[in-house]
Scaffold this motif. Structure first.
Motif, PDB file in Angstrom:
ATOM      1  N   ASP A 143       2.835 -48.519 -26.072  1.00 30.60           N
ATOM      2  CA  ASP A 143       4.260 -48.195 -26.058  1.00 30.60           C
ATOM      3  C   ASP A 143       5.131 -49.301 -25.468  1.00 30.60           C
ATOM      4  O   ASP A 143       6.290 -49.067 -25.124  1.00 30.60           O
ATOM      5  CB  ASP A 143       4.533 -46.867 -25.329  1.00 30.60           C
ATOM      6  CG  ASP A 143       4.347 -45.666 -26.244  1.00 30.60           C
ATOM      7  OD1 ASP A 143       4.659 -45.765 -27.442  1.00 30.60           O
ATOM      8  OD2 ASP A 143       3.881 -44.616 -25.756  1.00 30.60           O
ATOM      9  N   THR A 144       4.579 -50.521 -25.348  1.00 32.00           N
ATOM     10  CA  THR A 144       5.397 -51.672 -24.973  1.00 32.00           C
ATOM     11  C   THR A 144       5.086 -52.814 -25.932  1.00 32.00           C
ATOM     12  O   THR A 144       4.008 -52.885 -26.515  1.00 32.00           O
ATOM     13  CB  THR A 144       5.149 -52.154 -23.525  1.00 32.00           C
ATOM     14  OG1 THR A 144       3.903 -52.870 -23.453  1.00 32.00           O
ATOM     15  CG2 THR A 144       5.134 -50.995 -22.546  1.00 32.00           C
ATOM     16  N   GLY A 168       6.301 -43.700 -30.160  1.00 40.13           N
ATOM     17  CA  GLY A 168       7.647 -43.163 -30.260  1.00 40.13           C
ATOM     18  C   GLY A 168       8.017 -42.380 -29.019  1.00 40.13           C
ATOM     19  O   GLY A 168       7.158 -41.810 -28.342  1.00 40.13           O
ATOM     20  N   PRO A 169       9.307 -42.335 -28.677  1.00 39.58           N
ATOM     21  CA  PRO A 169       9.750 -41.651 -27.455  1.00 39.58           C
ATOM     22  C   PRO A 169       9.322 -40.192 -27.441  1.00 39.58           C
ATOM     23  O   PRO A 169       9.535 -39.452 -28.402  1.00 39.58           O
ATOM     24  CB  PRO A 169      11.274 -41.780 -27.517  1.00 39.58           C
ATOM     25  CG  PRO A 169      11.506 -42.996 -28.360  1.00 39.58           C
ATOM     26  CD  PRO A 169      10.416 -42.989 -29.389  1.00 39.58           C
ATOM     27  N   GLY A 170       8.693 -39.785 -26.342  1.00 36.84           N
ATOM     28  CA  GLY A 170       8.284 -38.399 -26.163  1.00 36.84           C
ATOM     29  C   GLY A 170       7.074 -37.993 -26.961  1.00 36.84           C
ATOM     30  O   GLY A 170       6.722 -36.801 -26.991  1.00 36.84           O
ATOM     31  N   ARG A 171       6.378 -38.947 -27.583  1.00 41.59           N
ATOM     32  CA  ARG A 171       5.246 -38.579 -28.434  1.00 41.59           C
ATOM     33  C   ARG A 171       3.953 -39.284 -28.020  1.00 41.59           C
ATOM     34  O   ARG A 171       3.072 -39.521 -28.851  1.00 41.59           O
ATOM     35  CB  ARG A 171       5.570 -38.900 -29.896  1.00 41.59           C
ATOM     36  CG  ARG A 171       6.767 -38.133 -30.444  1.00 41.59           C
ATOM     37  CD  ARG A 171       6.789 -38.138 -31.960  1.00 41.59           C
ATOM     38  NE  ARG A 171       6.950 -39.482 -32.514  1.00 41.59           N
ATOM     39  CZ  ARG A 171       8.135 -40.060 -32.732  1.00 41.59           C
ATOM     40  NH1 ARG A 171       9.254 -39.420 -32.411  1.00 41.59           N
ATOM     41  NH2 ARG A 171       8.212 -41.273 -33.244  1.00 41.59           N
ATOM     42  N   ALA A 187       8.826 -47.102 -24.272  1.00 39.27           N
ATOM     43  CA  ALA A 187       8.236 -47.509 -22.995  1.00 39.27           C
ATOM     44  C   ALA A 187       8.431 -46.451 -21.913  1.00 39.27           C
ATOM     45  O   ALA A 187       7.641 -46.365 -20.967  1.00 39.27           O
ATOM     46  CB  ALA A 187       8.829 -48.836 -22.543  1.00 39.27           C
ATOM     47  N   ARG A 188       9.460 -45.622 -22.064  1.00 39.94           N
ATOM     48  CA  ARG A 188       9.720 -44.590 -21.062  1.00 39.94           C
ATOM     49  C   ARG A 188       8.663 -43.479 -21.095  1.00 39.94           C
ATOM     50  O   ARG A 188       8.619 -42.637 -20.206  1.00 39.94           O
ATOM     51  CB  ARG A 188      11.119 -44.004 -21.271  1.00 39.94           C
ATOM     52  CG  ARG A 188      12.216 -45.011 -21.008  1.00 39.94           C
ATOM     53  CD  ARG A 188      12.576 -45.155 -19.526  1.00 39.94           C
ATOM     54  NE  ARG A 188      11.515 -45.549 -18.605  1.00 39.94           N
ATOM     55  CZ  ARG A 188      11.173 -46.811 -18.364  1.00 39.94           C
ATOM     56  NH1 ARG A 188      11.771 -47.806 -18.970  1.00 39.94           N
ATOM     57  NH2 ARG A 188      10.228 -47.081 -17.499  1.00 39.94           N
ATOM     58  N   ASN A 189       7.815 -43.481 -22.115  1.00 40.81           N
ATOM     59  CA  ASN A 189       6.701 -42.523 -22.129  1.00 40.81           C
ATOM     60  C   ASN A 189       5.831 -42.665 -20.892  1.00 40.81           C
ATOM     61  O   ASN A 189       5.214 -41.697 -20.436  1.00 40.81           O
ATOM     62  CB  ASN A 189       5.837 -42.719 -23.382  1.00 40.81           C
ATOM     63  CG  ASN A 189       6.495 -42.196 -24.639  1.00 40.81           C
ATOM     64  OD1 ASN A 189       7.404 -41.363 -24.584  1.00 40.81           O
ATOM     65  ND2 ASN A 189       6.039 -42.676 -25.785  1.00 40.81           N
TER      66      ASN A 189
END
Length: 279
Positions: A61-62, A69-72, A201-203
């Motif tokens: 995720d980076t 994907g965000p939140g996944r 990346a916020r995951n």
């Protein structure tokens, strides 16, 4: 030096190496939501010129690694620990000196605890214990806490994401030294433009721990160097002191007025310390 996307257990991880593969290997592990660009190229080259084979990589995720994907997110913190071993496997490195910063320092500790034969030594920068321990450690600074609580960002808009990340980096710097906003903005922009999906990346902020056996830092048996700044707003200095105390034989290098992370102003101290520690 060349980026290389490795395939391991059905996932893709983007890696990059510097130096001669016959030199002692150093694996660099970055922190939460951070791609390998935050191990800046100049820093990696300094280590390589000191006779080390340096490997950096993008977390899931980076950057150019697998992105959900965000939140996944379909992985755990334990998977991120395993990814470090996967990177070593892909580079045919049986064991490496492991350098981790922030959450990457926690991943490095867990790697040493659960992949014992893969770690020759540890360098832990701007981090805290990866296992439950001292509950009396000081919390983040008021400025850091206020920023996290009040900052707003539209992660679907690149300019908004860049402005927010630069402001975050400024807070992490600790405020005791001049802040090079131009350099920070350039690095953040490259990071945003390079990523498959920067918002993903916020995951990392909400990952479950995953399954790793309980272990104590007292069981880490490799030489360990803890590097910590006196102005770290996320993990005040006591976190570094406690970490060095808990790991048998742990040594502490204090960086006066340094904030959270690997600042260019400290390369001239950090690089020789790593080279000496990994000799």
């Amino acid at each position: 030096m060349a980026e290389r996307v490795i395939q391991a257990d059905g996932i893709e991880l983007c890696t990059e190496s510097f130096g001669d593969p016959s030199d002692p290997p150093v694996l660099l592990i970055m922190g939460t939501g951070a791609s390998m660009l935050w191990w800046e190229e100049g820093f990696c080259r300094m280590l390589a010129e000191g006779g080390r084979f340096v490997i950096r990589y993008d977390h899931r995720d980076t950057g150019r690694s697998v992105t959900y994907g965000p939140g996944r997110a379909e992985y755990t913190g334990a998977d991120l620990v395993g990814d470090a071993a996967r990177v070593l496997d892909a580079h045919e490195v049986p064991a490496a000196h492991v350098v981790g910063v922030s959450a990457g320092g926690a991943l490095a500790q867990l790697l040493a605890l659960h992949y014992v034969r893969r770690v020759l030594s540890l360098v832990l920068i701007s981090t805290s214990s990866a296992v439950p321990g001292d509950r009396t450690l000081p919390p983040p600074s008021e400025e850091f806490t206020q920023f996290v609580a009040t900052a707003h960002v539209n992660r679907s808009d690149a300019d908004s994401a860049i402005d927010h990340q630069v402001a975050y980096v400024r807070v992490l710097a600790g405020g005791r030294r001049p802040f090079d906003e131009t350099a920070a903005r350039g690095l953040v922009r490259r990071d945003v433009e390079r990523a498959h999906d920067f918002a993903a990346a916020r995951n990392h902020d909400s990952l479950p721990d995953g399954e790793l056996p309980q272990a104590s830092l007292a069981s880490i048996a490799v030489p360990t160097l803890v590097i910590h700044g006196t102005a770290d707003p996320l993990f005040p200095l006591r976190h570094g002191e406690a970490l060095a105390e808990q790991i048998p034989g742990g040594r502490l290098l204090v960086l006066e007025d340094a904030g959270h992370g690997v600042e260019r102003a400290d390369w001239a101290v950090i690089v020789p310390a790593i080279l000496e520690h990994t000799a």
